[in-house]
Design a protein around this motif. Structure first.
Motif, PDB file in Angstrom:
ATOM      1  N   VAL A  52      11.515  -4.752  -3.247  1.00  0.00           N
ATOM      2  CA  VAL A  52      10.360  -4.268  -4.001  1.00  0.00           C
ATOM      3  C   VAL A  52      10.778  -4.107  -5.458  1.00  0.00           C
ATOM      4  O   VAL A  52      11.685  -3.336  -5.762  1.00  0.00           O
ATOM      5  N   LEU A  53      10.116  -4.850  -6.318  1.00  0.00           N
ATOM      6  CA  LEU A  53      10.421  -4.808  -7.745  1.00  0.00           C
ATOM      7  C   LEU A  53       9.341  -4.003  -8.455  1.00  0.00           C
ATOM      8  O   LEU A  53       8.164  -4.358  -8.415  1.00  0.00           O
ATOM      9  N   GLU A  79       7.816  -1.918 -11.991  1.00  0.00           N
ATOM     10  CA  GLU A  79       7.665  -2.135 -13.429  1.00  0.00           C
ATOM     11  C   GLU A  79       8.748  -1.405 -14.224  1.00  0.00           C
ATOM     12  O   GLU A  79       9.165  -1.862 -15.278  1.00  0.00           O
ATOM     13  N   SER A  80       9.219  -0.259 -13.709  1.00  0.00           N
ATOM     14  CA  SER A  80      10.230   0.514 -14.438  1.00  0.00           C
ATOM     15  C   SER A  80      11.238   1.142 -13.478  1.00  0.00           C
ATOM     16  O   SER A  80      10.973   1.318 -12.295  1.00  0.00           O
ATOM     17  N   VAL A  81      12.382   1.489 -14.029  1.00  0.00           N
ATOM     18  CA  VAL A  81      13.437   2.154 -13.257  1.00  0.00           C
ATOM     19  C   VAL A  81      12.947   3.514 -12.766  1.00  0.00           C
ATOM     20  O   VAL A  81      13.236   3.924 -11.640  1.00  0.00           O
ATOM     21  N   LYS A  82      12.191   4.217 -13.596  1.00  0.00           N
ATOM     22  CA  LYS A  82      11.672   5.540 -13.225  1.00  0.00           C
ATOM     23  C   LYS A  82      10.794   5.454 -11.974  1.00  0.00           C
ATOM     24  O   LYS A  82      10.884   6.306 -11.086  1.00  0.00           O
ATOM     25  N   GLN A  83       9.973   4.424 -11.888  1.00  0.00           N
ATOM     26  CA  GLN A  83       9.121   4.233 -10.711  1.00  0.00           C
ATOM     27  C   GLN A  83       9.967   3.905  -9.481  1.00  0.00           C
ATOM     28  O   GLN A  83       9.702   4.392  -8.383  1.00  0.00           O
ATOM     29  N   GLY A 125       4.436   3.757  -7.964  1.00  0.00           N
ATOM     30  CA  GLY A 125       4.239   3.115  -9.258  1.00  0.00           C
ATOM     31  C   GLY A 125       3.752   1.694  -9.135  1.00  0.00           C
ATOM     32  O   GLY A 125       3.385   1.235  -8.057  1.00  0.00           O
ATOM     33  N   THR A 126       3.779   0.991 -10.245  1.00  0.00           N
ATOM     34  CA  THR A 126       3.281  -0.384 -10.314  1.00  0.00           C
ATOM     35  C   THR A 126       4.329  -1.362  -9.804  1.00  0.00           C
ATOM     36  O   THR A 126       5.445  -1.427 -10.320  1.00  0.00           O
ATOM     37  N   THR A 169       0.830  -1.211   0.000  1.00  0.00           N
ATOM     38  CA  THR A 169       0.000   0.000   0.000  1.00  0.00           C
ATOM     39  C   THR A 169       0.861   1.256   0.000  1.00  0.00           C
ATOM     40  O   THR A 169       0.605   2.202  -0.740  1.00  0.00           O
ATOM     41  N   VAL A 170       1.895   1.266   0.819  1.00  0.00           N
ATOM     42  CA  VAL A 170       2.786   2.429   0.897  1.00  0.00           C
ATOM     43  C   VAL A 170       3.564   2.596  -0.414  1.00  0.00           C
ATOM     44  O   VAL A 170       3.577   3.667  -1.011  1.00  0.00           O
ATOM     45  N   PHE A 171       4.199   1.531  -0.878  1.00  0.00           N
ATOM     46  CA  PHE A 171       5.100   1.637  -2.022  1.00  0.00           C
ATOM     47  C   PHE A 171       4.363   1.747  -3.358  1.00  0.00           C
ATOM     48  O   PHE A 171       4.954   2.167  -4.354  1.00  0.00           O
TER      49      PHE A 171
END
Length: 95
Positions: A55-56, A58-62, A28-29, A22-24
């Protein structure tokens, strides 16, 4: 291999995977979250002190956004004593 994988230190033992998600999710996704207890040996016994999270995104930007939002932040979880330490995960041989 996973450039958008984060290492999160000092998650309280009472925090659930759902609370961490919920926090992270605010950054992003999330593709996956793994939590494990960090234990310290005291008086011949291992005692859990806090949780470590992976925490993985979807993208580096996220993942970068998550670092900006949550690194060195306190008060995100009940029973949080220390500010979170959030950074990109690195394999031991890369450190």
């Amino acid at each position: 291999m996973f450039k958008s994988n984060l290492y999160v230190k000092f998650i309280p033992l009472t925090a659930t995977k759902e609370e961490v998600e919920t926090v992270f999710n605010k950054a992003g996704t999330i593709i996956s979250i793994k939590l494990k207890n960090y234990e310290v040996e005291e008086f011949g016994m291992k005692t859990p002190k806090y949780q470590i999270g992976y925490v993985l995104y979807e993208s580096v930007k996220q993942a970068q956004k998550a670092i900006q939002l949550f690194d060195e932040v306190r008060g995100l979880f009940t029973d949080q004593v220390k500010p979170l330490k959030v950074d990109f995960w690195q394999a031991k041989d890369e450190r």
